[in-house]
Write a protein that holds these residues in place. Structure first.
Motif, PDB file in Angstrom:
ATOM      1  N   TYR A 144      99.498 -23.106  -8.384  1.00  0.00           N
ATOM      2  CA  TYR A 144      98.741 -22.401  -7.344  1.00  0.00           C
ATOM      3  C   TYR A 144      98.076 -21.124  -7.863  1.00  0.00           C
ATOM      4  CZ  TYR A 144      97.615 -20.046  -2.966  1.00  0.00           C
ATOM      5  OH  TYR A 144      96.959 -19.384  -1.963  1.00  0.00           O
ATOM      6  N   PRO A 145      98.780 -20.214  -8.550  1.00  0.00           N
ATOM      7  CA  PRO A 145      98.116 -18.992  -9.025  1.00  0.00           C
ATOM      8  C   PRO A 145      96.979 -19.279 -10.006  1.00  0.00           C
ATOM      9  CG  PRO A 145     100.492 -18.866  -9.381  1.00  0.00           C
ATOM     10  CD  PRO A 145     100.207 -20.238  -8.913  1.00  0.00           C
ATOM     11  N   VAL A 146      97.104 -20.380 -10.757  1.00  0.00           N
ATOM     12  CA  VAL A 146      96.054 -20.752 -11.705  1.00  0.00           C
ATOM     13  C   VAL A 146      94.795 -21.161 -10.942  1.00  0.00           C
ATOM     14  CG1 VAL A 146      95.404 -22.310 -13.582  1.00  0.00           C
ATOM     15  CG2 VAL A 146      97.772 -21.484 -13.395  1.00  0.00           C
ATOM     16  N   TYR A 147      94.954 -22.007  -9.940  1.00  0.00           N
ATOM     17  CA  TYR A 147      93.800 -22.465  -9.167  1.00  0.00           C
ATOM     18  C   TYR A 147      93.149 -21.320  -8.384  1.00  0.00           C
ATOM     19  CZ  TYR A 147      94.933 -27.376 -10.107  1.00  0.00           C
ATOM     20  OH  TYR A 147      95.170 -28.582 -10.708  1.00  0.00           O
ATOM     21  N   VAL A 148      93.964 -20.444  -7.813  1.00  0.00           N
ATOM     22  CA  VAL A 148      93.408 -19.316  -7.063  1.00  0.00           C
ATOM     23  C   VAL A 148      92.591 -18.414  -7.989  1.00  0.00           C
ATOM     24  CG1 VAL A 148      93.985 -17.200  -5.811  1.00  0.00           C
ATOM     25  CG2 VAL A 148      95.157 -19.330  -5.243  1.00  0.00           C
ATOM     26  N   ALA A 149      93.145 -18.104  -9.171  1.00  0.00           N
ATOM     27  CA  ALA A 149      92.433 -17.249 -10.125  1.00  0.00           C
ATOM     28  C   ALA A 149      91.153 -17.930 -10.603  1.00  0.00           C
ATOM     29  CB  ALA A 149      93.344 -16.918 -11.303  1.00  0.00           C
ATOM     30  N   LEU A 150      91.225 -19.237 -10.834  1.00  0.00           N
ATOM     31  CA  LEU A 150      90.038 -19.975 -11.250  1.00  0.00           C
ATOM     32  C   LEU A 150      88.980 -19.952 -10.143  1.00  0.00           C
ATOM     33  CD1 LEU A 150      88.663 -21.736 -13.373  1.00  0.00           C
ATOM     34  CD2 LEU A 150      89.834 -23.728 -12.376  1.00  0.00           C
ATOM     35  N   GLY A 151      89.416 -20.109  -8.894  1.00  0.00           N
ATOM     36  CA  GLY A 151      88.490 -20.034  -7.770  1.00  0.00           C
ATOM     37  C   GLY A 151      87.814 -18.680  -7.679  1.00  0.00           C
ATOM     38  N   ARG A 152      88.572 -17.623  -7.959  1.00  0.00           N
ATOM     39  CA  ARG A 152      87.989 -16.274  -7.953  1.00  0.00           C
ATOM     40  C   ARG A 152      86.860 -16.165  -8.973  1.00  0.00           C
ATOM     41  NH1 ARG A 152      90.543 -11.384  -5.842  1.00  0.00           N
ATOM     42  NH2 ARG A 152      89.187 -10.405  -7.373  1.00  0.00           N
ATOM     43  N   VAL A 153      87.079 -16.702 -10.162  1.00  0.00           N
ATOM     44  CA  VAL A 153      86.053 -16.626 -11.207  1.00  0.00           C
ATOM     45  C   VAL A 153      84.863 -17.533 -10.856  1.00  0.00           C
ATOM     46  CG1 VAL A 153      85.549 -17.098 -13.632  1.00  0.00           C
ATOM     47  CG2 VAL A 153      87.705 -15.991 -12.998  1.00  0.00           C
ATOM     48  N   LEU A 154      85.143 -18.734 -10.377  1.00  0.00           N
ATOM     49  CA  LEU A 154      84.065 -19.656 -10.036  1.00  0.00           C
ATOM     50  C   LEU A 154      83.160 -19.087  -8.943  1.00  0.00           C
ATOM     51  CD1 LEU A 154      85.957 -23.085 -10.069  1.00  0.00           C
ATOM     52  CD2 LEU A 154      84.238 -22.299 -11.699  1.00  0.00           C
ATOM     53  N   ALA A 155      83.731 -18.286  -8.048  1.00  0.00           N
ATOM     54  CA  ALA A 155      82.931 -17.673  -6.981  1.00  0.00           C
ATOM     55  C   ALA A 155      81.815 -16.808  -7.556  1.00  0.00           C
ATOM     56  CB  ALA A 155      83.825 -16.836  -6.069  1.00  0.00           C
ATOM     57  N   GLU A 156      82.037 -16.236  -8.733  1.00  0.00           N
ATOM     58  CA  GLU A 156      81.022 -15.401  -9.369  1.00  0.00           C
ATOM     59  C   GLU A 156      79.802 -16.210  -9.784  1.00  0.00           C
ATOM     60  OE1 GLU A 156      81.135 -12.241  -9.523  1.00  0.00           O
ATOM     61  OE2 GLU A 156      83.252 -11.728  -9.198  1.00  0.00           O
ATOM     62  N   PHE A 157      79.971 -17.522  -9.889  1.00  0.00           N
ATOM     63  CA  PHE A 157      78.882 -18.385 -10.330  1.00  0.00           C
ATOM     64  C   PHE A 157      78.367 -19.267  -9.194  1.00  0.00           C
ATOM     65  CE2 PHE A 157      81.567 -17.330 -13.932  1.00  0.00           C
ATOM     66  CZ  PHE A 157      80.630 -16.829 -14.837  1.00  0.00           C
ATOM     67  N   GLY A 158      78.679 -18.861  -7.957  1.00  0.00           N
ATOM     68  CA  GLY A 158      78.122 -19.537  -6.797  1.00  0.00           C
ATOM     69  C   GLY A 158      78.917 -20.699  -6.259  1.00  0.00           C
ATOM     70  N   TYR A 159      80.110 -20.938  -6.809  1.00  0.00           N
ATOM     71  CA  TYR A 159      80.925 -22.050  -6.311  1.00  0.00           C
ATOM     72  C   TYR A 159      81.455 -21.715  -4.923  1.00  0.00           C
ATOM     73  CZ  TYR A 159      84.869 -25.299  -5.890  1.00  0.00           C
ATOM     74  OH  TYR A 159      85.754 -26.256  -5.453  1.00  0.00           O
ATOM     75  N   ALA A 160      81.303 -22.669  -4.009  1.00  0.00           N
ATOM     76  CA  ALA A 160      81.836 -22.493  -2.652  1.00  0.00           C
ATOM     77  C   ALA A 160      82.328 -23.841  -2.156  1.00  0.00           C
ATOM     78  CB  ALA A 160      80.765 -21.945  -1.713  1.00  0.00           C
ATOM     79  N   ASN A 161      83.630 -23.959  -1.953  1.00  0.00           N
ATOM     80  CA  ASN A 161      84.202 -25.214  -1.494  1.00  0.00           C
ATOM     81  C   ASN A 161      84.221 -25.219   0.029  1.00  0.00           C
ATOM     82  OD1 ASN A 161      86.018 -27.314  -0.695  1.00  0.00           O
ATOM     83  ND2 ASN A 161      86.733 -27.390  -2.804  1.00  0.00           N
ATOM     84  N   GLU A 162      83.213 -25.843   0.624  1.00  0.00           N
ATOM     85  CA  GLU A 162      83.087 -25.843   2.078  1.00  0.00           C
ATOM     86  C   GLU A 162      83.827 -27.039   2.658  1.00  0.00           C
ATOM     87  OE1 GLU A 162      78.819 -25.490   2.708  1.00  0.00           O
ATOM     88  OE2 GLU A 162      79.083 -23.324   2.963  1.00  0.00           O
TER      89      GLU A 162
END
Length: 332
Positions: A306-324
């Motif tokens: 879980y902490p790995v995925y959350v941290a990865l999601g934080r970084v991906l958000a910087e590049f426009g990733y949005a899981n709707e």
């Protein structure tokens, strides 16, 4: 249907007869989308509340074409069995539904003190409303959260209850530094008046996180947050939500929301974007160790990731990733 004076995107589908709106102390808002049976079960749990407080309910139908939920519950209101209103929030998205209900509460009930939120996949315990209101008053809190207790459709999935996606953020009643979800929530009228509409940012409409953002902004404005461990709602968890891809997507999404909320919180401060990005990179670097600690404590690889995925999601958000995830509710 009668449009509300301030917003043509919201219509009143029906209301209970003889509703003495000026005497209502608490308003319960209940958004619904394609769950006609479940929303009836949620309403039954609200009817069974043990309280002397006069309260009303606003059901916000967010599927404006078929309106299955509204049609299922309208007879309960029009017969006077349930007190309150059924409205149609014509603009799709969970933020739009919440905004419609909260603004309707302000417009229709001039003297309410507490606004509560429950979802259409949840069942309130009999003392839920009274305990939430009591917690707000005894803690001196403007906003109060409570636990959403997972009830798994498959009883063999009960082992997932401790996973961070499902577990409550706090165990004891008291004041807290942050709240994250509107699934079981009380908001004071004073907060709504100060924050003003639109309460939830529509950019979060199909991702989720509009509630986290609203709660973060409210805390930043100085409102006191509290937690009531005894005010439980039981949330139905379909088997789909314990599948690996759903857990992964939800974990990544939580990371994305964390970045977006923090950016809004830091807006206007020097180097805000860079600081958020550097924090995300630091969390990503630390996440394997944090995950290993969680794995050793829980024995669950999924919890450890879980902490790995959350941290990865934080970084991906910087590049426009949005899981709707809410774009396709049938997969949620």
């Amino acid at each position: 249907m009668i449009p509300l004076p301030s917003d043509a995107s919201v219509s009143i589908a029906g209301r209970s007869p003889g509703l003495a709106a000026e005497t209502v102390e608490a308003v319960v808002t209940l958004p619904t989308f394609k769950r006609p049976k479940q929303v009836q079960e949620t309403l039954a749990s609200l009817k069974a509340q043990r309280t002397d407080r006069r309260f009303a309910i606003i059901v916000m139908e967010n599927e404006a074409e078929a309106c299955e939920g509204a049609k299922a519950v309208l007879p309960l209101f029009e017969s006077g069995e349930m007190p309150g209103l059924v409205i149609i929030a014509h603009e799709r998205g969970n933020c739009s539904a919440y905004n419609a209900g909260w603004q309707t509460a302000i417009l229709q009930f001039p003297n309410f003190k507490h606004l509560l939120v429950i979802d259409d996949d949840e069942i309130a315990e009999p003392d839920w409303l009274e305990r939430m209101c009591n917690a707000a008053e005894s803690l001196g809190a403007d906003i109060v959260g409570g636990p959403q207790v997972p009830v798994f459709a498959d009883p063999s999935h009960a082992r997932w209850a401790g996973h961070p996606v499902f577990a409550p953020p706090y165990r004891e009643t008291g004041r807290v530094p942050a709240l994250y979800s509107s699934g079981n929530l009380l908001v004071g009228r004073n907060v709504l008046q100060a924050m003003g509409p639109p309460f939830l940012d529509l950019r979060f409409n199909f991702m989720g996180g509009g509630d986290s953002d609203f709660l973060s902004r409210s805390a930043q404005k100085g409102f006191v947050l509290g937690w009531c461990a005894e005010a439980k709602v039981n949330e139905t968890v379909p088997a789909r939500r314990v599948e690996a891809d759903w857990i992964r997507a939800r974990s990544l999404r939580n990371g994305v929301i964390s970045t977006l909320v923090e950016k809004k919180k830091r807006a206007g401060t020097p180097l805000a974007g860079l600081k958020v990005f550097l924090k995300s990179l630091a969390l990503l670097a630390a996440s394997p160790l944090r995950g290993a600690v969680r794995l050793a404590r829980t024995g669950s690889l999924t919890s450890g990731l879980y902490p790995v995925y959350v941290a990865l999601g934080r970084v991906l958000a910087e590049f426009g990733y949005a899981n709707e995830q809410y774009r396709q509710p049938e997969k949620n």
